[in-house]
Design an enzyme around this catalytic site. Structure first.
Site, PDB file in Angstrom:
ATOM      1  N   GLY A   1       4.560  68.149-104.972  1.00 23.22           N
ATOM      2  CA  GLY A   1       4.367  66.480-105.505  1.00 23.22           C
ATOM      3  C   GLY A   1       5.388  66.114-105.194  1.00 23.22           C
ATOM      4  O   GLY A   1       6.006  65.728-104.842  1.00 23.22           O
TER       5      GLY A   1
ATOM      6  N   GLU B   1      19.428  72.150 -77.666  1.00 24.63           N
ATOM      7  CA  GLU B   1      19.549  72.506 -76.917  1.00 24.63           C
ATOM      8  C   GLU B   1      18.151  72.375 -76.418  1.00 24.63           C
ATOM      9  O   GLU B   1      17.359  74.127 -75.643  1.00 24.63           O
ATOM     10  CB  GLU B   1      20.059  74.052 -77.801  1.00 24.63           C
ATOM     11  CG  GLU B   1      21.189  73.418 -78.490  1.00 24.63           C
ATOM     12  CD  GLU B   1      21.677  75.059 -78.578  1.00 24.63           C
ATOM     13  OE1 GLU B   1      21.254  75.656 -78.091  1.00 24.63           O
ATOM     14  OE2 GLU B   1      22.703  75.503 -79.534  1.00 24.63           O
TER      15      GLU B   1
ATOM     16  N   ASN C   1       9.246  69.417 -74.925  1.00 24.72           N
ATOM     17  CA  ASN C   1       8.884  69.247 -73.646  1.00 24.72           C
ATOM     18  C   ASN C   1      10.111  70.504 -72.993  1.00 24.72           C
ATOM     19  O   ASN C   1       9.189  71.082 -72.137  1.00 24.72           O
ATOM     20  CB  ASN C   1       9.053  67.781 -73.469  1.00 24.72           C
ATOM     21  CG  ASN C   1       7.530  67.219 -74.036  1.00 24.72           C
ATOM     22  OD1 ASN C   1       6.672  67.708 -73.934  1.00 24.72           O
ATOM     23  ND2 ASN C   1       7.802  66.052 -74.194  1.00 24.72           N
TER      24      ASN C   1
HETATM   25  C1  LIG Z   1      22.344  67.141 -83.917  1.00 23.56           C
HETATM   26  C2  LIG Z   1      22.433  66.553 -82.665  1.00 23.56           C
HETATM   27  C3  LIG Z   1      23.068  67.670 -81.742  1.00 23.56           C
HETATM   28  C4  LIG Z   1      23.274  68.115 -80.361  1.00 23.56           C
HETATM   29  N1  LIG Z   1      24.155  68.782 -80.495  1.00 23.56           N
HETATM   30  C5  LIG Z   1      24.871  69.186 -78.974  1.00 23.56           C
HETATM   31  C6  LIG Z   1      26.134  69.705 -79.170  1.00 23.56           C
HETATM   32  O1  LIG Z   1      26.743  70.462 -79.769  1.00 23.56           O
HETATM   33  N2  LIG Z   1      26.591  69.733 -76.858  1.00 23.56           N
HETATM   34  C7  LIG Z   1      25.351  69.183 -76.275  1.00 23.56           C
HETATM   35  O2  LIG Z   1      26.011  69.447 -75.356  1.00 23.56           O
HETATM   36  N3  LIG Z   1      24.506  68.409 -76.702  1.00 23.56           N
HETATM   37  C8  LIG Z   1      23.975  67.975 -78.195  1.00 23.56           C
HETATM   38  N4  LIG Z   1      23.554  67.875 -77.857  1.00 23.56           N
HETATM   39  C9  LIG Z   1      22.201  67.041 -77.002  1.00 23.56           C
HETATM   40  C10 LIG Z   1      21.148  67.282 -77.277  1.00 23.56           C
HETATM   41  O3  LIG Z   1      20.907  68.190 -76.150  1.00 23.56           O
HETATM   42  C11 LIG Z   1      20.145  66.121 -76.586  1.00 23.56           C
HETATM   43  O4  LIG Z   1      19.635  65.106 -77.612  1.00 23.56           O
HETATM   44  C12 LIG Z   1      18.420  66.207 -76.267  1.00 23.56           C
HETATM   45  O5  LIG Z   1      18.600  67.123 -74.975  1.00 23.56           O
HETATM   46  C13 LIG Z   1      17.888  65.239 -75.726  1.00 23.56           C
HETATM   47  O6  LIG Z   1      17.978  64.629 -74.771  1.00 23.56           O
HETATM   48  P1  LIG Z   1      18.217  63.103 -75.767  1.00 23.56           P
HETATM   49  O7  LIG Z   1      18.575  63.124 -76.155  1.00 23.56           O
HETATM   50  O8  LIG Z   1      19.226  62.133 -74.034  1.00 23.56           O
HETATM   51  O9  LIG Z   1      16.981  62.786 -75.516  1.00 23.56           O
HETATM   52  P2  LIG Z   1      16.101  62.060 -73.863  1.00 23.56           P
HETATM   53  O10 LIG Z   1      16.453  63.481 -72.369  1.00 23.56           O
HETATM   54  O11 LIG Z   1      15.844  61.525 -74.132  1.00 23.56           O
HETATM   55  O12 LIG Z   1      14.260  62.674 -74.224  1.00 23.56           O
HETATM   56  C14 LIG Z   1      13.635  61.648 -74.957  1.00 23.56           C
HETATM   57  C15 LIG Z   1      11.951  62.396 -74.554  1.00 23.56           C
HETATM   58  O13 LIG Z   1      11.711  62.724 -73.423  1.00 23.56           O
HETATM   59  C16 LIG Z   1      11.176  63.669 -73.017  1.00 23.56           C
HETATM   60  N5  LIG Z   1      11.550  64.304 -71.946  1.00 23.56           N
HETATM   61  C17 LIG Z   1      12.457  63.641 -70.742  1.00 23.56           C
HETATM   62  N6  LIG Z   1      12.864  64.805 -69.795  1.00 23.56           N
HETATM   63  C18 LIG Z   1      10.719  65.060 -69.727  1.00 23.56           C
HETATM   64  C19 LIG Z   1      10.333  65.608 -69.017  1.00 23.56           C
HETATM   65  N7  LIG Z   1      11.151  66.307 -67.254  1.00 23.56           N
HETATM   66  N8  LIG Z   1       8.905  65.664 -69.538  1.00 23.56           N
HETATM   67  C20 LIG Z   1       8.792  65.781 -70.218  1.00 23.56           C
HETATM   68  N9  LIG Z   1       9.072  64.977 -71.146  1.00 23.56           N
HETATM   69  C21 LIG Z   1      10.752  64.919 -70.747  1.00 23.56           C
HETATM   70  C22 LIG Z   1      11.456  64.852 -73.932  1.00 23.56           C
HETATM   71  O14 LIG Z   1      11.395  66.006 -74.519  1.00 23.56           O
HETATM   72  C23 LIG Z   1      11.984  63.573 -75.358  1.00 23.56           C
HETATM   73  O15 LIG Z   1      10.792  63.468 -76.245  1.00 23.56           O
HETATM   74  C24 LIG Z   1      22.628  67.115 -79.738  1.00 23.56           C
HETATM   75  C25 LIG Z   1      21.591  66.373 -80.374  1.00 23.56           C
HETATM   76  C26 LIG Z   1      21.670  65.958 -81.132  1.00 23.56           C
HETATM   77  C27 LIG Z   1      20.661  65.102 -82.649  1.00 23.56           C
END
Ligand SMILES: Cc1cc2nc3c(=O)[nH]c(=O)nc-3n(C[C@H](O)[C@H](O)[C@H](O)COP(=O)(O)OP(=O)(O)OC[C@H]3O[C@@H](n4cnc5c(N)ncnc54)[C@H](O)[C@@H]3O)c2cc1C
Length: 389
Positions: free
Chosen positions: A349, A373, A377
């Protein structure tokens, strides 16, 4: 700690060997005693105290798979999963610190490190050195291999220039696995993994993100300005960093699944207790059939998620293919975590919406499971590739 596990082929997935059960219980008891009292303050201050990190090393959970000869616990990947689950039941930020250390960094060093790298770094990682894994950049997240961080040969060394973003453990780590391209024209075949120590010249840890959830876990940018890295610190082969990244992340995803099931279990623990104590209409709210059924559904979903996570981990330890199962366990357990923590907020609540109660934090913490990681998607892409060819 013995490496003995129950027979991965014949046992029920959730049937733990004596050794696994003792390990899980001792980690959970530690988390309950040492971590729980700090959870709210760590969330508010957005940091994990070094004294707690030192205690994690003392407990032996920062080098779970490191062989005893190198000072580690010499245990299995499944033990790492149990540790991440048990910590995340109390605090998913501590869960991910332990997760990145074991399922990404140590895992990569064990698989790809030369004997020299193992000798130089594994004993330190088992004793006091936190690791971080630096793949993502501002312009390359899901499309990780579009990275622009560059490594150039300079005499006997490599020189790294660029910027990494979102790096977990950035504040605590002294050792960073850094992915850079040695040849942008070669696409993914230019990507190489390097080991960078915090003290290397030209390397610095930049801004720390102010986040929705897992606030105590540090997420930082890393800056490299002609940072010299010895040739001996190439992890795996030059141009084969993409393999290091893909293979370690496949395993790392099971760790995130473990974080999500631990977190869901923690939310359910709080909620079952709350629905027993809270009275409305003259009885405990947990006595209303609608509430009982919601809790029963949440417990069922959590059990299904747990089976997926344990199965992927046991397949990995049995050296069987597990990539599809790892993707399935991550997407499903992170969705279950979102649903279970949302229900937990609802069943508290108004108290579910305030910081005095623990479930609003777990609701915020759950969201990250669908992002890092590999987003949901991207997990679906992996699964679809497998089933559709
Ligand atoms: C708290 C936190 C900790 C992290 N720790 C690490 C770490 O230790 N080391 C490291 O290297 N990274 C780390 N990351 C990075 C993380 O792995 C990325 O944020 C993640 O892989 C998504 O990449 P992006 O943020 O660029 O999103 P984008 O790739 O820009 O994605 C944005 C949206 O588009 C969608 N999308 C993108 N491409 C496609 C496709 N081909 N088909 C369908 N949908 C798609 C995605 O699913 C998402 O919904 C961390 C992120 C956060 C927030």
């Amino acid at each position: 700690m013995s490496t003995q596990t129950s027979d991965p082929i014949r046992s029920a997935l959730t049937l733990l060997s004596e050794d696994e059960r003792l390990f899980r219980d001792s980690v959970y008891e530690f988390a309950d005693r040492e971590v729980r009292p700090l959870v709210r303050e760590m969330d508010e201050q957005a940091r994990i105290p070094r004294a707690l990190v030192d205690k994690l090393f003392g407990l032996g959970v920062m080098g779970i798979e490191i062989p005893e000869a190198h000072g580690g616990a010499g245990a299995s990947f499944f033990h790492s999963v149990l540790a991440v689950e048990s910590f995340s039941r109390v605090d998913p930020s501590v869960g991910v610190l332990v997760d990145v250390q074991n399922t990404l960094v140590i895992n990569a060093l064990l698989r790809w490190g030369s004997d020299d790298i193992k000798r130089r770094y594994l004993p330190k990682m088992a004793a006091s050195v936190v690791g971080a894994y630096a793949l993502s950049e501002a312009g390359s997240g899901s499309d990780a291999f579009a990275m622009t961080t560059r490594a150039a040969e300079r005499g006997e060394e490599w020189s790294i220039t660029g910027r990494k973003l979102w790096i977990t453990n950035g504040n605590e780590a002294d050792l960073f696995i850094v992915f850079a391209t040695v040849n942008p024209e070669a696409g993914y075949r230019g990507i190489t993994a390097f080991l960078v120590e915090r003290g290397f010249p030209g390397f610095s840890v930049g801004k720390k993100e102010d986040k929705l959830g897992i606030r105590a876990s540090s997420t930082c940018e890393l800056l490299f300005e002609e940072c010299p890295v010895p040739r001996a610190n190439v992890l795996g082969e030059v141009g084969k960093g993409y393999k290091v990244a893909i293979e370690t992340l496949n395993e790392g995803r099971i760790g995130i699944g473990a974080q999500m099931i631990g977190l869901s279990r923690g939310a359910l623990d709080h909620t079952i207790k709350y629905t027993r104590d809270r009275k409305q209409f003259g009885k405990a709210i947990g006595e209303f059939q609608a509430v009982k059924h919601q809790l029963a559904r949440a417990a069922t979903e959590l059990e299904a998620a747990r089976l997926l996570v344990y199965n992927a981990a046991r397949l990995r330890d049995a050296q069987q293919p597990f990539v599809t199962e790892a993707a399935m366990c991550k997407i499903f357990s992170s969705e279950v975590a979102e649903r279970v923590t949302s229900l937990s907020v609802n069943l508290h609540g108004g108290n579910g919406f305030v910081k005095e109660y623990p479930v609003e934090k777990l609701y915020r913490d759950a969201k990250i499971g669908q992002i890092y990681e590999g987003t949901s998607n991207l997990q679906l892409e992996t699964i679809a590739k497998q089933i559709l060819g």
